[in-house]
Design an enzyme around this catalytic site. Structure first.
Site, mmCIF file in Angstrom:
data_model
loop_
_atom_site.group_PDB
_atom_site.id
_atom_site.type_symbol
_atom_site.label_atom_id
_atom_site.label_comp_id
_atom_site.label_asym_id
_atom_site.label_seq_id
_atom_site.Cartn_x
_atom_site.Cartn_y
_atom_site.Cartn_z
ATOM 1 N N GLU A 145 0.853 -1.199 0.000
ATOM 2 C CA GLU A 145 0.000 0.000 0.000
ATOM 3 C C GLU A 145 0.881 1.239 0.000
ATOM 4 O O GLU A 145 1.754 1.404 0.865
ATOM 5 C CB GLU A 145 -0.958 0.042 1.199
ATOM 6 C CG GLU A 145 -1.812 1.320 1.122
ATOM 7 C CD GLU A 145 -3.014 1.379 2.050
ATOM 8 O OE1 GLU A 145 -3.179 0.483 2.891
ATOM 9 O OE2 GLU A 145 -3.782 2.359 1.932
ATOM 10 N N ASP A 151 -2.898 12.065 -3.012
ATOM 11 C CA ASP A 151 -3.045 13.526 -3.072
ATOM 12 C C ASP A 151 -3.457 13.930 -4.484
ATOM 13 O O ASP A 151 -2.747 13.620 -5.441
ATOM 14 C CB ASP A 151 -1.714 14.199 -2.724
ATOM 15 C CG ASP A 151 -1.260 13.841 -1.318
ATOM 16 O OD1 ASP A 151 -1.886 14.301 -0.359
ATOM 17 O OD2 ASP A 151 -0.290 13.066 -1.196
ATOM 18 N N ASP A 185 -11.411 10.452 -4.553
ATOM 19 C CA ASP A 185 -12.667 11.200 -4.393
ATOM 20 C C ASP A 185 -12.645 12.454 -5.267
ATOM 21 O O ASP A 185 -13.451 13.347 -5.084
ATOM 22 C CB ASP A 185 -12.895 11.587 -2.918
ATOM 23 C CG ASP A 185 -11.824 12.535 -2.410
ATOM 24 O OD1 ASP A 185 -10.698 12.501 -2.955
ATOM 25 O OD2 ASP A 185 -12.098 13.316 -1.478
HETATM 26 C C1 LIG Z 1 -4.376 12.197 0.659
HETATM 27 S S1 LIG Z 1 -3.435 11.168 1.691
HETATM 28 C C2 LIG Z 1 -4.386 9.644 1.735
HETATM 29 C C3 LIG Z 1 -4.003 8.762 2.878
HETATM 30 C C4 LIG Z 1 -4.806 7.455 3.004
HETATM 31 N N1 LIG Z 1 -4.564 6.571 1.866
HETATM 32 C C5 LIG Z 1 -6.272 7.729 3.169
HETATM 33 O O1 LIG Z 1 -7.049 7.393 2.253
HETATM 34 O O2 LIG Z 1 -6.652 8.254 4.236
HETATM 35 C C6 LIG Z 1 -2.060 10.686 0.662
HETATM 36 C C7 LIG Z 1 -0.911 10.134 1.452
HETATM 37 O O3 LIG Z 1 0.089 9.664 0.557
HETATM 38 C C8 LIG Z 1 1.359 9.964 1.090
HETATM 39 N N2 LIG Z 1 2.298 9.992 -0.039
HETATM 40 C C9 LIG Z 1 2.197 10.752 -1.149
HETATM 41 N N3 LIG Z 1 3.209 10.499 -2.000
HETATM 42 C C10 LIG Z 1 3.969 9.538 -1.409
HETATM 43 C C11 LIG Z 1 5.156 8.865 -1.793
HETATM 44 N N4 LIG Z 1 5.757 9.142 -2.962
HETATM 45 N N5 LIG Z 1 5.673 7.963 -0.953
HETATM 46 C C12 LIG Z 1 5.072 7.680 0.234
HETATM 47 N N6 LIG Z 1 3.929 8.281 0.656
HETATM 48 C C13 LIG Z 1 3.388 9.197 -0.154
HETATM 49 C C14 LIG Z 1 1.170 11.293 1.785
HETATM 50 O O4 LIG Z 1 2.129 11.483 2.817
HETATM 51 C C15 LIG Z 1 -0.229 11.170 2.332
HETATM 52 O O5 LIG Z 1 -0.255 10.700 3.665
#
Ligand SMILES: C[S@@+](CC[C@H](N)C(=O)[O-])C[C@H]1O[C@@H](n2cnc3c(N)ncnc32)[C@H](O)[C@@H]1O
Length: 228
Positions: A58, A133, A169
């Site tokens: 994940e 994101d 979303d």
């Molecule tokens: C919008 S949040 C969604 C978190 C979770 N999947 C949820 O649905 O609640 C996106 C997450 O992806 C992580 N993230 C983004 N790019 C990443 C990368 N290249 N490597 C590791 N984590 C990453 C960010 O730190 C963030 O916590």
């Protein structure tokens, strides 16, 4: 200066969220048990997990509730979570300890580099990217994770028959996912019979960002693509 100019475009900015005392303790005490350090060398995942079992990766697991729920429900599978937000990693570690999970490992490094350098080709059975994101502003779209080079990278790490599940979303990002994955027809088959969206998996406990989207009145778009 040159170094700055050549910085790779990352899909995240480090958020400064505060760590709770529990998360700090979990990172200190539980990292040796569950943590996987970054180094640009391929991992022997059978050694990392101490067995050979179907593997889910994940990417961007947030606070890890979904990953921990899956690992609890499926002790026969192994779960590797990558998240750069350290409070979220601390939270996952607390859940792993509370639920006595033996089938979870985690990395706090950029998932793109971990995939490229540490994950062997054709070594994953499933990849999850849930509510990545969306980088709403057009000038930030280049930071979005789901782009052709990343699709090729994920494809190379999935075994034949392995499945990539995604959800968002943000409708316009959903369309981008469908377009980019749909264009990789030699690598993936869309598991949606209609060639578009999948039903929301019943098993998925709503993630933090899924709940946030619902509060804001957003829809949810689920996708699943199988490696050819
Ligand atoms: C919008 S949040 C969604 C978190 C979770 N999947 C949820 O649905 O609640 C996106 C997450 O992806 C992580 N993230 C983004 N790019 C990443 C990368 N290249 N490597 C590791 N984590 C990453 C960010 O730190 C963030 O916590």
């Amino acid at each position: 200066m040159n170094e700055l100019r050549n910085r790779p475009i990352r899909s995240f900015v480090m958020r400064t969220g505060r760590m709770t005392a529990g998360q700090t303790r979990a990172l200190e005490e539980l990292w040796p048990r569950y943590g996987v350090e970054y180094s640009p060398q391929v991992l022997a995942l059978d050694e990392v997990f101490g067995r050979s079992a179907p593997r889910t990766l994940e990417i961007g697991f947030g606070n890890g509730e979904h990953l921990a729920a899956l690992a609890t429900a499926h002790p026969e599978r192994d779960y590797f979570g990558i998240e750069v937000h350290r409070p979220g990693v601390g939270h996952l570690l607390m859940l792993a300890e509370t639920n006595n999970l033996a089938n979870v490992r985690t990395s706090t490094h950029d998932a793109v580099e971990v995939l490229r350098e540490q994950i062997a080709p054709a070594s994953l059975d499933e990849v999850l990217v849930l509510f990545p994101d969306p980088w709403h502003k057009k000038r930030h779209h280049k930071r979005r994770l789901i782009q052709p080079p990343f699709v090729e990278l994920v494809a190379s790490r999935l075994r034949t028959g392995g499945v990539w599940r995604l959800a968002t979303d943000w409708e316009e990002y959903a369309m981008q996912m469908l377009e980019v994955l749909g264009a990789a027809g030699s690598l993936f088959t869309n598991l949606s019979p209609a060639g578009d969206w999948m039903p929301r998996p019943e098993e998925r406990a709503p993630t933090r960002f899924e709940k946030r989207g619902a509060r804001l009145g957003h829809g949810v778009w689920d996708l699943a693509f199988q490696r050819i």
